[in-house]
Scaffold this motif. Structure first.
Motif, PDB file in Angstrom:
ATOM      1  N   PHE A 112       0.639  -1.286  -0.050  1.00  0.00           N
ATOM      2  CA  PHE A 112      -0.067  -0.213  -0.053  1.00  0.00           C
ATOM      3  C   PHE A 112       0.525   0.962  -0.071  1.00  0.00           C
ATOM      4  O   PHE A 112       0.893   2.051   1.054  1.00  0.00           O
ATOM      5  CB  PHE A 112      -1.014  -0.220   0.593  1.00  0.00           C
TER       6      PHE A 112
ATOM      7  N   THR B  49      -0.416   6.007  -4.065  1.00  0.00           N
ATOM      8  CA  THR B  49      -1.042   5.064  -5.011  1.00  0.00           C
ATOM      9  C   THR B  49      -1.205   6.664  -6.112  1.00  0.00           C
ATOM     10  O   THR B  49      -2.050   7.423  -5.055  1.00  0.00           O
ATOM     11  CB  THR B  49      -2.589   4.807  -4.588  1.00  0.00           C
TER      12      THR B  49
ATOM     13  N   THR C 194      -5.550   4.571  -1.143  1.00  0.00           N
ATOM     14  CA  THR C 194      -5.299   3.509  -2.037  1.00  0.00           C
ATOM     15  C   THR C 194      -6.501   3.131  -2.304  1.00  0.00           C
ATOM     16  O   THR C 194      -7.546   2.824  -3.328  1.00  0.00           O
ATOM     17  CB  THR C 194      -4.193   3.220  -1.693  1.00  0.00           C
TER      18      THR C 194
END
Length: 389
Positions: A59, A62, A271
């Protein structure tokens, strides 16, 4: 509507709606029907997309890209017949964030910013927080219907209003503004060079025969003076994922708002919010169709329940999952009204006064729960009214 029959257990999930009940309403046994999120599980395609992304296991930072922009472009075309240029899109964690940054970047301290009361309470707070002057254009309420006081609006614009913070569809009164109303707004804004920040977060939640019309789809001459704020979070019950976007045709203004977002550390998105937005707009149509039917059924439940009530009138919404109750015939002070709902009816609603002075004597009820839950809450209010009389 069968997919929405079960009430999810949200207690202990850090849910603002459920886990703050005692703090907000004074007792654990108050039925929450207030804050604007849904007691409804998200669409399966969204859940599947989130699970798949989580299973990926990484993660990092993004990005938003052209594919996501095109997903939004296609959604706005399909839902609202609005053709946008994907380059007009900027992203932010939430509509309120965009409003904050637009006010900061496009107005100056002391500037007059107008709202149409009663209206979503953060509007009041944002304007005052940034040291702008709050100007109100109270809606006209006659025969159970809210309309815009255009004479007053023009008079306020004449006095130097720099920006209009517009709510479309309107929270809390549930109006879906007509084309003629929107055109009049645009004409006056153009005449007096007023920037419009249009909060259209409830745009997808509309009942037949009404139709949401994006403000910026009507007048290309005003397009460089409008910031249109959208998000999938109200439509698809994703508020906790914090993702929104704005349509800003003016390149200079778009860059200034984007710069403000970046300068305040809000230039990147969650994200999972990005994942949910894409899945919702690509695969959420069927779920949304069922949701609208549920909400329509729920508003009819409330309307029918109060049909013979002499103390409370239902202002039937044309859009949103929020319902405005006119309780003025109860002849209570606002404090007494809130206490009645909390302690006698044991139902937690939003205090109408929080939406402005024009909300005195009103309460806001959230329709976005299984129908059985709505009926229980309404029956509690009716029973409490019977005891009162």
């Amino acid at each position: 509507m069968t997919i929405f029959k079960s009430l999810p257990n949200r207690k202990g999930t850090r849910s603002a709606k459920w886990d703050l009940v005692k703090n907000i309403f004074g007792s654990d046994d108050v039925q929450p029907m207030w804050i604007a999120d849904m007691d409804i599980e998200i669409a399966e395609p969204i859940k599947d997309a989130l699970i798949k992304r989580i299973e990926h296991g990484v993660f990092g930072y993004t990005i938003t890209d052209n594919q996501l922009n095109l997903t939004i472009k296609n959604w706005l075309r399909k839902q609202h017949k609005w053709e946008i240029d994907p380059d007009w899109i900027i992203y932010s964690p939430g509509v309120l964030t965009t409003i904050h940054m637009t006010i900061l970047s496009q107005t100056n301290p002391g500037d007059k910013i107008l709202i149409q009361t009663p209206v979503y309470h953060p509007f009041h707070q944002i304007i005052k927080y940034h040291d702008r002057e709050l100007v109100t254009n109270p809606l006209i309420f006659e025969n159970g219907q809210y309309t815009i006081d255009f004479d007053d609006l023009e008079e306020k614009f004449k006095q130097g209003v720099k920006a209009l913070l517009f709510c479309s569809p309107h929270n809390p009164v549930g109006r879906v503004w007509t084309k003629s109303e929107l055109v009049k707004i645009l004409e006056l804004a153009k005449k007096y060079n007023v920037l419009i920040i249009s909060d259209e977060i409830h745009a997808d939640l509309i009942y037949q025969p009404y139709q949401h019309i994006p403000l910026n789809s009507l007048d290309t001459m005003m397009s460089n003076r409008i910031v249109s704020c959208y998000s999938p979070t109200k439509t698809f019950n994703l508020a906790g994922l914090q993702v929104s976007y704005a349509i800003v045709p003016c390149k200079k203004m778009r860059e200034e708002i984007a710069s403000a977002l970046s300068n305040y550390g809000m230039g990147s998105l969650n994200t999972l919010g990005i994942t949910a937005l894409e899945a919702a707009y690509q695969h959420g149509d069927e779920w949304l169709s069922h949701l609208i039917k549920l909400l329509d059924h729920n508003r009819q439940i409330v309307k029918k329940a109060f049909a013979n009530c002499t103390k409370i009138d239902v202002i039937e919404p044309e859009g949103t999952y929020l319902l405005w109750l006119d309780c003025r015939k109860m002849n209570l002070t606002q404090g007494e009204l809130v206490k009645f709902m909390n302690e006698e009816a044991k139902v937690g609603l939003n205090n109408g006064l929080s939406f402005g002075e024009e909300g005195r004597g009103f309460m806001r009820l959230n329709l976005a729960s299984p129908s059985s839950y709505i009926k229980v809450g309404v029956d509690k209010i009716i029973a409490a009214l019977d005891r009162l009389s």
